[in-house]
Write a protein that holds these residues in place. Structure first.
Motif, PDB file in Angstrom:
ATOM      1  N   GLN A  95       0.833  -1.208   0.000  1.00 48.67           N
ATOM      2  CA  GLN A  95       0.000   0.000   0.000  1.00 48.67           C
ATOM      3  C   GLN A  95       0.868   1.259   0.000  1.00 48.67           C
ATOM      4  N   ALA A  96       1.936   1.233   0.791  1.00 45.18           N
ATOM      5  CA  ALA A  96       2.832   2.388   0.838  1.00 45.18           C
ATOM      6  C   ALA A  96       3.582   2.542  -0.486  1.00 45.18           C
ATOM      7  N   PHE A  97       4.037   1.426  -1.055  1.00 45.14           N
ATOM      8  CA  PHE A  97       4.724   1.487  -2.345  1.00 45.14           C
ATOM      9  C   PHE A  97       3.787   2.025  -3.428  1.00 45.14           C
ATOM     10  N   GLU A  98       2.538   1.627  -3.376  1.00 41.14           N
ATOM     11  CA  GLU A  98       1.570   2.106  -4.366  1.00 41.14           C
ATOM     12  C   GLU A  98       1.440   3.630  -4.314  1.00 41.14           C
ATOM     13  N   LYS A  99       1.299   4.160  -3.109  1.00 41.20           N
ATOM     14  CA  LYS A  99       1.172   5.613  -2.962  1.00 41.20           C
ATOM     15  C   LYS A  99       2.447   6.318  -3.422  1.00 41.20           C
ATOM     16  N   SER A 100       3.592   5.730  -3.095  1.00 39.60           N
ATOM     17  CA  SER A 100       4.858   6.312  -3.516  1.00 39.60           C
ATOM     18  C   SER A 100       4.973   6.303  -5.037  1.00 39.60           C
ATOM     19  N   ALA A 101       4.632   5.159  -5.635  1.00 44.66           N
ATOM     20  CA  ALA A 101       4.718   5.019  -7.090  1.00 44.66           C
ATOM     21  C   ALA A 101       3.800   6.017  -7.782  1.00 44.66           C
ATOM     22  N   LYS A 102       2.574   6.118  -7.305  1.00 52.59           N
ATOM     23  CA  LYS A 102       1.621   7.036  -7.924  1.00 52.59           C
ATOM     24  C   LYS A 102       1.975   8.494  -7.641  1.00 52.59           C
ATOM     25  N   GLY A 103       2.848   8.703  -6.640  1.00 54.53           N
ATOM     26  CA  GLY A 103       3.356  10.038  -6.361  1.00 54.53           C
ATOM     27  C   GLY A 103       4.570  10.390  -7.201  1.00 54.53           C
ATOM     28  N   GLY A 104       4.986   9.454  -8.067  1.00 47.26           N
ATOM     29  CA  GLY A 104       6.071   9.739  -8.996  1.00 47.26           C
ATOM     30  C   GLY A 104       7.450   9.324  -8.557  1.00 47.26           C
ATOM     31  N   THR A 152       8.733  -0.954 -15.629  1.00 45.01           N
ATOM     32  CA  THR A 152       9.066  -0.188 -16.835  1.00 45.01           C
ATOM     33  C   THR A 152       9.032   1.310 -16.544  1.00 45.01           C
ATOM     34  N   LYS A 153       8.008   1.752 -15.824  1.00 42.45           N
ATOM     35  CA  LYS A 153       7.920   3.167 -15.461  1.00 42.45           C
ATOM     36  C   LYS A 153       9.132   3.589 -14.641  1.00 42.45           C
ATOM     37  N   ALA A 154       9.547   2.723 -13.734  1.00 42.44           N
ATOM     38  CA  ALA A 154      10.720   3.035 -12.920  1.00 42.44           C
ATOM     39  C   ALA A 154      11.960   3.150 -13.786  1.00 42.44           C
ATOM     40  N   ALA A 155      12.126   2.216 -14.703  1.00 43.88           N
ATOM     41  CA  ALA A 155      13.289   2.252 -15.594  1.00 43.88           C
ATOM     42  C   ALA A 155      13.280   3.512 -16.442  1.00 43.88           C
ATOM     43  N   GLN A 156      12.109   3.901 -16.929  1.00 45.13           N
ATOM     44  CA  GLN A 156      11.989   5.105 -17.747  1.00 45.13           C
ATOM     45  C   GLN A 156      12.298   6.358 -16.937  1.00 45.13           C
ATOM     46  N   ALA A 157      12.129   6.265 -15.623  1.00 50.69           N
ATOM     47  CA  ALA A 157      12.451   7.382 -14.732  1.00 50.69           C
ATOM     48  C   ALA A 157      13.923   7.376 -14.323  1.00 50.69           C
ATOM     49  N   HIS A 159      15.683   4.576 -13.057  1.00 48.02           N
ATOM     50  CA  HIS A 159      16.026   3.651 -11.982  1.00 48.02           C
ATOM     51  C   HIS A 159      16.875   2.513 -12.552  1.00 48.02           C
ATOM     52  N   LYS A 160      18.138   2.456 -12.155  1.00 49.07           N
ATOM     53  CA  LYS A 160      19.080   1.491 -12.739  1.00 49.07           C
ATOM     54  C   LYS A 160      18.722   0.051 -12.397  1.00 49.07           C
ATOM     55  N   ASN A 161      18.291  -0.200 -11.162  1.00 48.65           N
ATOM     56  CA  ASN A 161      17.929  -1.573 -10.795  1.00 48.65           C
ATOM     57  C   ASN A 161      16.716  -2.055 -11.589  1.00 48.65           C
ATOM     58  N   ALA A 162      15.804  -1.129 -11.857  1.00 51.88           N
ATOM     59  CA  ALA A 162      14.629  -1.491 -12.650  1.00 51.88           C
ATOM     60  C   ALA A 162      15.046  -1.851 -14.071  1.00 51.88           C
ATOM     61  N   ALA A 163      15.955  -1.076 -14.630  1.00 49.16           N
ATOM     62  CA  ALA A 163      16.437  -1.362 -15.981  1.00 49.16           C
ATOM     63  C   ALA A 163      17.138  -2.714 -16.029  1.00 49.16           C
ATOM     64  N   ALA A 164      17.933  -3.008 -15.014  1.00 47.76           N
ATOM     65  CA  ALA A 164      18.635  -4.291 -14.954  1.00 47.76           C
ATOM     66  C   ALA A 164      17.649  -5.444 -14.778  1.00 47.76           C
ATOM     67  N   PHE A 165      16.618  -5.221 -13.970  1.00 42.07           N
ATOM     68  CA  PHE A 165      15.588  -6.248 -13.745  1.00 42.07           C
ATOM     69  C   PHE A 165      14.868  -6.549 -15.054  1.00 42.07           C
ATOM     70  N   MET A 166      14.535  -5.512 -15.814  1.00 42.56           N
ATOM     71  CA  MET A 166      13.862  -5.717 -17.100  1.00 42.56           C
ATOM     72  C   MET A 166      14.744  -6.510 -18.058  1.00 42.56           C
ATOM     73  N   GLU A 167      16.013  -6.199 -18.054  1.00 42.02           N
ATOM     74  CA  GLU A 167      16.935  -6.926 -18.922  1.00 42.02           C
ATOM     75  C   GLU A 167      17.017  -8.389 -18.534  1.00 42.02           C
ATOM     76  N   ASP A 168      17.060  -8.654 -17.222  1.00 40.92           N
ATOM     77  CA  ASP A 168      17.116 -10.033 -16.732  1.00 40.92           C
ATOM     78  C   ASP A 168      15.879 -10.814 -17.133  1.00 40.92           C
ATOM     79  N   GLN A 169      14.726 -10.115 -17.184  1.00 35.72           N
ATOM     80  CA  GLN A 169      13.469 -10.783 -17.518  1.00 35.72           C
ATOM     81  C   GLN A 169      13.211 -10.820 -19.020  1.00 35.72           C
ATOM     82  N   GLY A 170      14.111 -10.181 -19.786  1.00 35.02           N
ATOM     83  CA  GLY A 170      13.901 -10.122 -21.225  1.00 35.02           C
ATOM     84  C   GLY A 170      12.754  -9.231 -21.624  1.00 35.02           C
ATOM     85  N   TRP A 171      12.519  -8.180 -20.829  1.00 33.84           N
ATOM     86  CA  TRP A 171      11.407  -7.270 -21.076  1.00 33.84           C
ATOM     87  C   TRP A 171      11.785  -6.087 -21.959  1.00 33.84           C
ATOM     88  N   ASN A 172      13.025  -5.976 -22.355  1.00 35.32           N
ATOM     89  CA  ASN A 172      13.460  -4.828 -23.153  1.00 35.32           C
ATOM     90  C   ASN A 172      13.019  -4.974 -24.611  1.00 35.32           C
TER      91      ASN A 172
END
Length: 208
Positions: A149-158, A188-193, A195-208
């Motif tokens: 719930q806290a992460f959701e509010k943080s995420a939606k807060g940008g 993906t939103k985090a990576a676009q902002a 966030h390096k760990n998010a970009a690395a996570f996407m690469e690991d999952q083959g989401w790029n």
């Protein structure tokens, strides 16, 4: 460069004046230009009058050694003054001081208290920190639902950290039903902002 000791005496805390005062704006511009020796006296002037934004900036000067010797103890003292005057960014930073034991004794419960004070004001970074405390059981009982719930509010807060952590909640099914589409969307939103760990996570999952 001339040095100014930010803790000269106990500040007389009056009713907090506007954080958007002309003097603070001028000092902020000087600070951003790297002219710390000119900015600090102006911050001091306003801080002693109870201006929480000036107190926050003095804390940052001490925290990072901008125009004064780096001193985490003095930084924590100024963060506390600003936090007690209701400054959400200072409350979040003071929480970080207690979490890391920087200038104050390490105390997860007190860290959570200040994170939560800032989160109640809608501070997106603090909401992410509240989520981390709930996720890891640091300062509060572990609670995956409250973390999500806290992460959701943080995420939606940008906040990019909040986006990444909220996405990870969906990926692992922590506090929310597992949902890989939602996970991919938020990570993906985090990576676009940036966030390096998010970009690395996407690469690991083959989401790029």
């Amino acid at each position: 460069m001339k040095q100014y000791a930010p803790i000269l005496a106990a500040a007389l805390l009056l009713a907090a004046c506007s954080t958007q005062s002309p003097t603070v704006r001028e000092a902020q511009a000087l600070y951003n230009a790297g002219q710390y020796d000119k900015a600090i006296p102006l911050f001091l002037q306003e801080a002693y009058m109870g201006n929480s934004e000036a107190q926050l900036m003095l804390a940052k000067c001490c925290d990072f050694g901008h125009g004064v010797p780096q001193d985490t103890t003095k930084a924590a003292q100024w963060y506390r003054k600003a936090a007690e005057n209701g400054n959400a960014n200072a409350q979040n930073n003071l929480g970080g001081c207690f979490f890391d034991g920087a200038g104050v004794p390490k105390d997860y419960s007190t860290a959570f208290y200040w994170y939560n004070r800032a989160a109640q004001q809608g501070n997106a970074s603090a909401l992410n920190n509240v989520g981390l405390c709930y996720r890891n059981g640091e300062g509060v009982p572990q609670d995956a639902v409250k973390a999500a719930q806290a992460f959701e509010k943080s995420a939606k807060g940008g906040n990019a950290n909040g986006m990444y952590n909220y996405g990870r909640c969906f990926f692992h099914g922590l506090g929310v039903p597992q949902d890989l589409l939602q996970a991919r969307e938020w990570i993906t939103k985090a990576a676009q902002a940036g966030h390096k760990n998010a970009a690395a996570f996407m690469e690991d999952q083959g989401w790029n």
